[in-house]
Design a protein around this motif. Sequence first.
Motif, mmCIF file in Angstrom:
data_model
loop_
_atom_site.group_PDB
_atom_site.id
_atom_site.type_symbol
_atom_site.label_atom_id
_atom_site.label_comp_id
_atom_site.label_asym_id
_atom_site.label_seq_id
_atom_site.Cartn_x
_atom_site.Cartn_y
_atom_site.Cartn_z
ATOM 1 N N THR A 1 0.954 0.913 10.427
ATOM 2 C CA THR A 1 1.036 2.377 10.457
ATOM 3 C C THR A 1 0.962 2.954 9.051
ATOM 4 O O THR A 1 0.215 3.902 8.794
ATOM 5 C CB THR A 1 2.347 2.821 11.141
ATOM 6 N N SER A 2 1.709 2.385 8.139
ATOM 7 C CA SER A 2 1.746 2.875 6.755
ATOM 8 C C SER A 2 0.389 2.724 6.079
ATOM 9 O O SER A 2 -0.116 3.673 5.455
ATOM 10 C CB SER A 2 2.775 2.092 5.932
ATOM 11 N N LEU A 3 -0.195 1.559 6.213
ATOM 12 C CA LEU A 3 -1.474 1.306 5.543
ATOM 13 C C LEU A 3 -2.611 2.087 6.175
ATOM 14 O O LEU A 3 -3.540 2.511 5.480
ATOM 15 C CB LEU A 3 -1.766 -0.189 5.528
ATOM 16 N N ARG A 4 -2.546 2.329 7.475
ATOM 17 C CA ARG A 4 -3.557 3.165 8.129
ATOM 18 C C ARG A 4 -3.493 4.590 7.572
ATOM 19 O O ARG A 4 -4.523 5.200 7.297
ATOM 20 C CB ARG A 4 -3.347 3.147 9.638
ATOM 21 N N ALA A 5 -2.275 5.098 7.370
ATOM 22 C CA ALA A 5 -2.119 6.430 6.792
ATOM 23 C C ALA A 5 -2.677 6.468 5.365
ATOM 24 O O ALA A 5 -3.343 7.432 4.976
ATOM 25 C CB ALA A 5 -0.640 6.841 6.798
ATOM 26 N N LEU A 6 -2.422 5.424 4.603
ATOM 27 C CA LEU A 6 -2.949 5.342 3.243
ATOM 28 C C LEU A 6 -4.470 5.313 3.258
ATOM 29 O O LEU A 6 -5.122 6.037 2.507
ATOM 30 C CB LEU A 6 -2.402 4.104 2.527
ATOM 31 N N ARG A 7 -5.050 4.493 4.125
ATOM 32 C CA ARG A 7 -6.511 4.382 4.193
ATOM 33 C C ARG A 7 -7.149 5.727 4.549
ATOM 34 O O ARG A 7 -8.126 6.138 3.937
ATOM 35 C CB ARG A 7 -6.914 3.315 5.210
ATOM 36 N N ARG A 8 -6.576 6.433 5.522
ATOM 37 C CA ARG A 8 -7.096 7.762 5.897
ATOM 38 C C ARG A 8 -7.023 8.726 4.726
ATOM 39 O O ARG A 8 -7.959 9.471 4.448
ATOM 40 C CB ARG A 8 -6.307 8.329 7.080
ATOM 41 N N TYR A 9 -5.906 8.706 4.023
ATOM 42 C CA TYR A 9 -5.719 9.604 2.886
ATOM 43 C C TYR A 9 -6.744 9.311 1.786
ATOM 44 O O TYR A 9 -7.353 10.230 1.236
ATOM 45 C CB TYR A 9 -4.303 9.460 2.335
ATOM 46 N N LEU A 10 -6.912 8.037 1.467
ATOM 47 C CA LEU A 10 -7.851 7.664 0.404
ATOM 48 C C LEU A 10 -9.269 8.112 0.738
ATOM 49 O O LEU A 10 -10.023 8.534 -0.142
ATOM 50 C CB LEU A 10 -7.818 6.156 0.168
ATOM 51 N N TRP A 11 -9.627 8.039 2.013
ATOM 52 C CA TRP A 11 -10.960 8.475 2.408
ATOM 53 C C TRP A 11 -11.069 10.007 2.341
ATOM 54 O O TRP A 11 -12.013 10.546 1.778
ATOM 55 C CB TRP A 11 -11.309 7.975 3.803
ATOM 56 N N ARG A 12 -10.093 10.708 2.909
ATOM 57 C CA ARG A 12 -10.138 12.183 2.941
ATOM 58 C C ARG A 12 -10.098 12.792 1.544
ATOM 59 O O ARG A 12 -10.849 13.712 1.247
ATOM 60 C CB ARG A 12 -8.977 12.729 3.759
ATOM 61 N N GLN A 13 -9.230 12.279 0.706
ATOM 62 C CA GLN A 13 -9.035 12.897 -0.614
ATOM 63 C C GLN A 13 -10.053 12.439 -1.657
ATOM 64 O O GLN A 13 -10.432 13.215 -2.515
ATOM 65 C CB GLN A 13 -7.635 12.603 -1.127
ATOM 66 N N TYR A 14 -10.432 11.178 -1.602
ATOM 67 C CA TYR A 14 -11.233 10.605 -2.682
ATOM 68 C C TYR A 14 -12.541 9.965 -2.215
ATOM 69 O O TYR A 14 -13.307 9.487 -3.052
ATOM 70 C CB TYR A 14 -10.420 9.532 -3.425
ATOM 71 N N HIS A 15 -12.764 9.905 -0.905
ATOM 72 C CA HIS A 15 -13.901 9.153 -0.347
ATOM 73 C C HIS A 15 -13.911 7.730 -0.909
ATOM 74 O O HIS A 15 -14.956 7.168 -1.173
ATOM 75 C CB HIS A 15 -15.225 9.862 -0.601
ATOM 76 N N ALA B 1 5.870 3.954 1.070
ATOM 77 C CA ALA B 1 5.631 3.568 -0.323
ATOM 78 C C ALA B 1 5.884 2.068 -0.518
ATOM 79 O O ALA B 1 5.139 1.396 -1.233
ATOM 80 C CB ALA B 1 6.514 4.382 -1.264
ATOM 81 N N ARG B 2 6.919 1.529 0.129
ATOM 82 C CA ARG B 2 7.192 0.087 0.034
ATOM 83 C C ARG B 2 6.047 -0.722 0.632
ATOM 84 O O ARG B 2 5.639 -1.751 0.070
ATOM 85 C CB ARG B 2 8.504 -0.267 0.729
ATOM 86 N N SER B 3 5.509 -0.272 1.746
ATOM 87 C CA SER B 3 4.372 -0.965 2.361
ATOM 88 C C SER B 3 3.168 -0.966 1.427
ATOM 89 O O SER B 3 2.497 -1.994 1.257
ATOM 90 C CB SER B 3 3.979 -0.301 3.677
ATOM 91 N N ALA B 4 2.887 0.186 0.819
ATOM 92 C CA ALA B 4 1.751 0.284 -0.101
ATOM 93 C C ALA B 4 1.979 -0.610 -1.312
ATOM 94 O O ALA B 4 1.050 -1.279 -1.789
ATOM 95 C CB ALA B 4 1.540 1.726 -0.525
ATOM 96 N N ARG B 5 3.191 -0.625 -1.835
ATOM 97 C CA ARG B 5 3.497 -1.465 -2.995
ATOM 98 C C ARG B 5 3.313 -2.939 -2.655
ATOM 99 O O ARG B 5 2.706 -3.693 -3.428
ATOM 100 C CB ARG B 5 4.934 -1.218 -3.458
#
Length: 90
Positions: free
Chosen positions: A28-42, A82-86
């Motif tokens: 769940t955490s990493l999916r949210a990160l992946r979506r954000y990275l695509w939306r904000q930065y492609h 944040a812990r998952s991303a780290r």
Amino acid sequence: MTVEQAMAAYMQEMCTSRSPKTLEWHHTSLRALRRYLWRQYHLTDVRHLSRDCLQTWVADLHLVPSVRTGATRTVSTVSAYARSARAFCN
């Protein structure tokens, strides 16, 4: 390697040593990160993932409603994401 491929490899590696609930949380955490990275930065290439991107994501987490629930995230949820991303980045 793409961000999605790197996350899939990370999750696969964790399958042998983590509980199903922990795996679900990281997914769940990493999916949210992946979506954000695509939306904000492609951003799709894991080599372009930077500390600044990650810090901005964590700062924005409490502002952006959850895709699943529509609610804003609590401080403890943001900390867990944040812990998952780290862990993934390490």
